[in-house]
Design a protein around this motif. Structure first.
Motif, PDB file in Angstrom:
ATOM      1  N   CYS A 277       1.191  -0.643   0.369  1.00  0.00           N
ATOM      2  CA  CYS A 277      -0.047  -0.125   0.319  1.00  0.00           C
ATOM      3  C   CYS A 277       1.454   2.034  -0.077  1.00  0.00           C
ATOM      4  O   CYS A 277       0.346   1.593  -0.734  1.00  0.00           O
ATOM      5  CB  CYS A 277      -0.925  -0.278   1.186  1.00  0.00           C
ATOM      6  SG  CYS A 277      -2.427   1.762   1.380  1.00  0.00           S
ATOM      7  N   LEU A 278       2.171   0.669   0.950  1.00  0.00           N
ATOM      8  CA  LEU A 278       2.644   2.129   0.776  1.00  0.00           C
ATOM      9  C   LEU A 278       3.617   2.901  -0.922  1.00  0.00           C
ATOM     10  O   LEU A 278       3.727   3.940  -0.589  1.00  0.00           O
ATOM     11  CB  LEU A 278       4.254   2.154   1.693  1.00  0.00           C
ATOM     12  CG  LEU A 278       3.799   2.285   3.390  1.00  0.00           C
ATOM     13  CD1 LEU A 278       5.106   1.970   4.090  1.00  0.00           C
ATOM     14  CD2 LEU A 278       3.926   3.827   3.615  1.00  0.00           C
ATOM     15  N   GLU A 279       3.458   1.736  -1.526  1.00  0.00           N
ATOM     16  CA  GLU A 279       4.686   1.682  -2.561  1.00  0.00           C
ATOM     17  C   GLU A 279       3.844   2.182  -3.715  1.00  0.00           C
ATOM     18  O   GLU A 279       3.252   3.226  -4.698  1.00  0.00           O
ATOM     19  CB  GLU A 279       4.758   0.547  -2.992  1.00  0.00           C
ATOM     20  CG  GLU A 279       5.812  -0.330  -2.584  1.00  0.00           C
ATOM     21  CD  GLU A 279       6.200  -1.639  -3.204  1.00  0.00           C
ATOM     22  OE1 GLU A 279       5.716  -2.103  -4.089  1.00  0.00           O
ATOM     23  OE2 GLU A 279       7.548  -2.152  -2.457  1.00  0.00           O
ATOM     24  N   GLU A 280       1.943   2.172  -2.863  1.00  0.00           N
ATOM     25  CA  GLU A 280       0.797   2.129  -4.627  1.00  0.00           C
ATOM     26  C   GLU A 280       0.509   3.329  -3.539  1.00  0.00           C
ATOM     27  O   GLU A 280       0.083   4.718  -4.692  1.00  0.00           O
ATOM     28  CB  GLU A 280      -0.157   2.139  -3.723  1.00  0.00           C
ATOM     29  CG  GLU A 280      -0.772   0.400  -4.368  1.00  0.00           C
ATOM     30  CD  GLU A 280      -0.766  -0.344  -5.649  1.00  0.00           C
ATOM     31  OE1 GLU A 280      -0.994   1.098  -6.315  1.00  0.00           O
ATOM     32  OE2 GLU A 280      -0.471  -1.114  -6.170  1.00  0.00           O
ATOM     33  N   LEU A 281       0.806   4.868  -2.726  1.00  0.00           N
ATOM     34  CA  LEU A 281       0.494   5.924  -2.089  1.00  0.00           C
ATOM     35  C   LEU A 281       1.664   6.878  -2.797  1.00  0.00           C
ATOM     36  O   LEU A 281       1.848   8.231  -2.829  1.00  0.00           O
ATOM     37  CB  LEU A 281       0.489   5.595  -0.433  1.00  0.00           C
ATOM     38  CG  LEU A 281      -0.383   5.188  -0.370  1.00  0.00           C
ATOM     39  CD1 LEU A 281      -0.820   5.810   1.540  1.00  0.00           C
ATOM     40  CD2 LEU A 281      -2.033   6.662  -0.381  1.00  0.00           C
TER      41      LEU A 281
END
Length: 203
Positions: free
Chosen positions: A111-115
């Motif tokens: 999720c951090l990569e997507e954010l």
């Protein structure tokens, strides 16, 4: 006495006309009232998917937005970017805490990569918004880029949210993070709607 009044009447008339003109000019030069800006925000937000969130997130920027569709779309992007960055920081801190399940840790990292992609796309969109109306700028091309990037950001956020689905994660971490991501996604959706509205008005 009467003769004195009439002798001064032309000067009084000129003074009154000058005063009236000054007052009208001053009135025209006044900034748009906060009430008018707030009403504009409410009306514009009615075209979004999440109007209550739209109003609550943008009402504090009424003085900046005034009654400009462009400034409103720009403000919506900035609010969304600020929220995405704050959520990223919160997720990093949460990922460092003890007791996170392997599935939760994996989903959080994804999720951090997507954010991170979302933040980058929103920054690009804001940069392009700032180029609109500059000499030689192509409005249609700039708006197309902005709409593409914001749509991509929305896709990234939905992918992030989906990562916390399923029965493998039913704890507080899942609930907290999904709510935060959904909030960003709703803000992004609203920003996109306001961008599309601005594009249709400008075009």
């Amino acid at each position: 006495m009467e003769a004195s009044f009439y002798s001064h009447f032309p000067k009084l008339l000129v003074t009154l006309i000058s005063l009236t003109f000054f007052l009208n000019l001053s009135s025209a030069a006044r900034p748009i009232s906060t009430h008018s800006s707030t009403e504009f925000i409410k009306t514009s937000c009615s075209s979004t998917t999440y109007p209550k969130l739209c109003i609550s997130s943008l009402s504090t920027h009424a003085n900046l937005i005034q009654t400009s569709p462009k400034l409103m779309a720009h403000a919506a992007l900035n609010v969304t970017l600020a929220t995405a960055k704050a959520t990223s920081v919160m997720m990093v801190n949460l990922s460092k805490s003890q007791g996170m399940k392997p599935k939760e840790a994996e989903a959080t990292q994804d999720c951090l990569e997507e954010l991170s992609d979302t933040v980058d796309e929103l920054r690009k969109s804001i940069g392009e918004m700032g180029q609109i109306n500059n000499k030689g700028s192509d409005f249609g091309m700039l708006m197309s880029d902005i709409q593409t990037w914001v749509s991509a950001a929305l896709t990234d956020e939905n992918t992030c949210s989906d990562g916390f689905g399923g029965k493998a994660m039913n704890g507080k971490v899942k609930t907290t993070l999904r709510l935060e991501i959904m909030n960003i996604a709703h803000l992004t959706s609203n920003a996109l709607a306001l961008i599309n509205r601005y594009a249709s008005i400008h075009g």
